[in-house]
Design a protein around this motif. Sequence first.
Motif, short mmCIF file in Angstrom:
data_model
loop_
_atom_site.label_atom_id
_atom_site.label_comp_id
_atom_site.label_asym_id
_atom_site.label_seq_id
_atom_site.Cartn_x
_atom_site.Cartn_y
_atom_site.Cartn_z
N GLU A 35 -41.06 53.57 -47.56
CA GLU A 35 -40.96 54.34 -48.79
C GLU A 35 -39.50 54.69 -49.08
OE1 GLU A 35 -43.46 57.62 -47.87
OE2 GLU A 35 -45.28 56.65 -48.60
N VAL A 36 -39.18 54.82 -50.36
CA VAL A 36 -37.82 55.16 -50.78
C VAL A 36 -37.81 56.57 -51.35
CG1 VAL A 36 -35.93 54.57 -52.35
CG2 VAL A 36 -37.25 52.76 -51.24
N PHE A 37 -36.89 57.39 -50.86
CA PHE A 37 -36.74 58.75 -51.34
C PHE A 37 -35.33 58.95 -51.87
CE2 PHE A 37 -40.28 58.96 -48.50
CZ PHE A 37 -41.13 59.93 -49.02
N VAL A 38 -35.21 59.75 -52.93
CA VAL A 38 -33.91 60.07 -53.51
C VAL A 38 -33.76 61.58 -53.57
CG1 VAL A 38 -33.77 57.95 -54.85
CG2 VAL A 38 -34.81 59.98 -55.86
N LYS A 39 -32.52 62.02 -53.56
CA LYS A 39 -32.26 63.45 -53.63
C LYS A 39 -32.24 63.93 -55.07
CE LYS A 39 -29.07 67.00 -51.96
NZ LYS A 39 -27.80 67.26 -51.21
N ASN A 40 -33.08 64.89 -55.39
CA ASN A 40 -33.12 65.46 -56.74
C ASN A 40 -31.88 66.30 -56.96
OD1 ASN A 40 -33.69 67.35 -58.95
ND2 ASN A 40 -35.80 66.59 -58.82
N PRO A 41 -31.06 65.95 -57.98
CA PRO A 41 -29.81 66.70 -58.18
C PRO A 41 -30.02 68.14 -58.63
CG PRO A 41 -30.20 65.20 -60.01
CD PRO A 41 -31.24 64.89 -58.99
N THR A 58 -41.24 53.46 -57.61
CA THR A 58 -40.94 52.17 -58.23
C THR A 58 -40.16 51.25 -57.30
OG1 THR A 58 -38.83 52.87 -59.22
CG2 THR A 58 -40.85 53.30 -60.48
N ARG A 59 -39.85 51.73 -56.12
CA ARG A 59 -39.06 50.93 -55.19
C ARG A 59 -39.67 51.00 -53.78
NH1 ARG A 59 -37.38 49.32 -59.18
NH2 ARG A 59 -35.23 49.06 -59.94
N GLN A 60 -39.43 49.92 -53.04
CA GLN A 60 -39.76 49.90 -51.62
C GLN A 60 -38.56 49.31 -50.88
OE1 GLN A 60 -42.69 46.99 -50.31
NE2 GLN A 60 -42.39 45.75 -52.17
N ALA A 61 -38.38 49.73 -49.65
CA ALA A 61 -37.30 49.21 -48.84
C ALA A 61 -37.88 48.32 -47.76
CB ALA A 61 -36.51 50.34 -48.19
N PHE A 62 -37.12 47.30 -47.36
CA PHE A 62 -37.51 46.48 -46.23
C PHE A 62 -36.49 46.68 -45.11
CE2 PHE A 62 -40.42 44.39 -49.09
CZ PHE A 62 -41.47 44.08 -48.26
N LEU A 63 -37.03 47.03 -43.94
CA LEU A 63 -36.21 47.36 -42.80
C LEU A 63 -36.56 46.46 -41.62
CD1 LEU A 63 -37.52 50.16 -44.18
CD2 LEU A 63 -35.84 51.23 -42.70
N ARG A 64 -35.62 46.28 -40.70
CA ARG A 64 -35.90 45.57 -39.47
C ARG A 64 -36.70 46.47 -38.54
NH1 ARG A 64 -31.08 41.80 -37.23
NH2 ARG A 64 -32.49 41.97 -35.43
N SER A 65 -37.75 45.91 -37.96
CA SER A 65 -38.62 46.70 -37.09
C SER A 65 -37.95 47.04 -35.76
CB SER A 65 -39.92 45.95 -36.81
OG SER A 65 -39.66 44.72 -36.13
N ASP A 66 -36.91 46.28 -35.38
CA ASP A 66 -36.30 46.51 -34.06
C ASP A 66 -35.18 47.54 -34.08
OD1 ASP A 66 -34.65 44.89 -35.57
OD2 ASP A 66 -34.07 43.59 -33.89
N ASN A 67 -34.45 47.64 -35.19
CA ASN A 67 -33.32 48.59 -35.20
C ASN A 67 -33.26 49.47 -36.45
OD1 ASN A 67 -32.34 46.87 -37.21
ND2 ASN A 67 -30.86 45.86 -35.86
#
Length: 342
Positions: A61-67, A77-86
């Motif tokens: 999940e993608v989170f942003v800081k509310n100003p 509206t967005r998803q992130a793809f991350l490496r499972s190992d690091n």
Amino acid sequence: MSQETLEWLNANVLIGFTDKRGTAWHHRRSLEGDEPNHYPGPVPVEDVRRRLFGWEAVSGEVFVKNPVTGRLQQDSTRQAFLRSDNGYVMGYFTPGYQPHPYEEWLINKIGSLLDDELSIGSAGLLRGGAVAWVSIEVPETITTPEGVEFRPNLFGTTSFDGSLKTRFKRAATNIVCDNTMALALSEAGQEIAIKHSRHSRLKVAEAREALNLVYQTADDFAAEITRLCQTTVTDRQWDAFLDAEVRVPAEKGRGRTLAEKKRDSLTRLWNEDARVAPWRGTAYGVVQAVNTYAHHEATVRNVHRPERNMLRAITGGVHQMDRSILSTLTGLLDRTDLVRAA
């Protein structure tokens, strides 16, 4: 060139058939770690799985800081793809993005079709693992009657940073300078591209077609080399090519200094360098001079040379460069004034 970049390449790039091609120009034995990354024969499929693709790309999940409130809120509206190992974040995408896992697309789909005449010649990760490739090659290096040694290959590439579709494209490795070359191998229909969409898939027939391109590359590349070696380029035509390829500003300054330096380097390669001079006076020598300069001597900005060269090979930059060289040269060779002057 940073030590970190060399360390990455020597740990995350596997090079095969060194008995036929020698070591990669960026190779450093002291940086290989516990396992050598160069193989005298083909790169074992299981080593690619274990050493390069032994992790998964997981959606987060993608989170942003509310100003206004200062609190974190989810961006649905967005998803992130991350490496499972690091945990390295490779890219951000819309929910409709369909990942192409490296093991499935670059190993399973192609690996099941490999035979005694086709093997993995190289494989690697770039940009922290966000870009990957596998190169399929024939065991033997091909030598043309003109003395050009090359290895035809098929690059299978994909990414998790949005920079690449999944592609299978033709190229060739020039042994004398360890350069990737394309020449006339970029015609329409000579690559397969699959978008990262929900309905994306590679059929078995398409995979077989991709592998067949390796054999076709050998014939086409050799024929193109013969044609270029038989095309004479006089000293006057070479000077005209330099004028077109490297325009020297009239005013003194950094731009003029850099242009003059590039011209001097290209001329030295053309006249003296063992990677180019044997084909001096031919169209192939012109291509070889510019290609060798771009790979090994040109100024590199915002990225290190080994990574730049790898990315250029797998993203299509080599195709664009070779096409540009040939287009400029063809236009000059057709000029009546240069032909008569010769």
